[in-house]
Design a protein around this motif. Sequence first.
Motif, short mmCIF file in Angstrom:
data_model
loop_
_atom_site.label_atom_id
_atom_site.label_comp_id
_atom_site.label_asym_id
_atom_site.label_seq_id
_atom_site.Cartn_x
_atom_site.Cartn_y
_atom_site.Cartn_z
N GLU A 88 -33.48 -2.46 21.76
CA GLU A 88 -34.20 -2.24 22.93
C GLU A 88 -32.95 -1.45 23.72
N LYS A 89 -31.69 -1.94 23.78
CA LYS A 89 -30.55 -1.03 24.67
C LYS A 89 -30.45 0.23 24.00
N LEU A 90 -30.50 0.43 23.01
CA LEU A 90 -30.22 1.66 22.46
C LEU A 90 -31.57 2.66 22.63
N GLN A 91 -32.78 2.23 22.59
CA GLN A 91 -33.76 2.95 23.22
C GLN A 91 -33.93 3.33 24.42
N ALA A 98 -32.83 -12.12 17.28
CA ALA A 98 -32.93 -11.60 18.75
C ALA A 98 -31.80 -10.65 19.15
N LYS A 99 -30.60 -10.87 18.41
CA LYS A 99 -29.49 -9.97 18.85
C LYS A 99 -29.60 -8.47 18.26
#
Length: 72
Positions: free
Chosen positions: A24-27, A17-18
Amino acid sequence: MAFKPNYNQQRAERNRAKELKKQEKLQRREEEVAARRATDQPADGDAPESDGADDDVVSVADATVGAKTDNG
């Protein structure tokens, strides 16, 4: 009777999950940077070109320097 906790499985789920959240944050950041760069830089054909009207204009400073050297 309840099951015995499987700590390794729980830890693996937390790590997955981490990692998914990091990806997702990087994308999302890369998309924001790409959008910002697209709006900051004009396209190839959008740059204003000179029409050549001001190419023969002599500045006042150039005229005064020329006048002083001609008299002297």
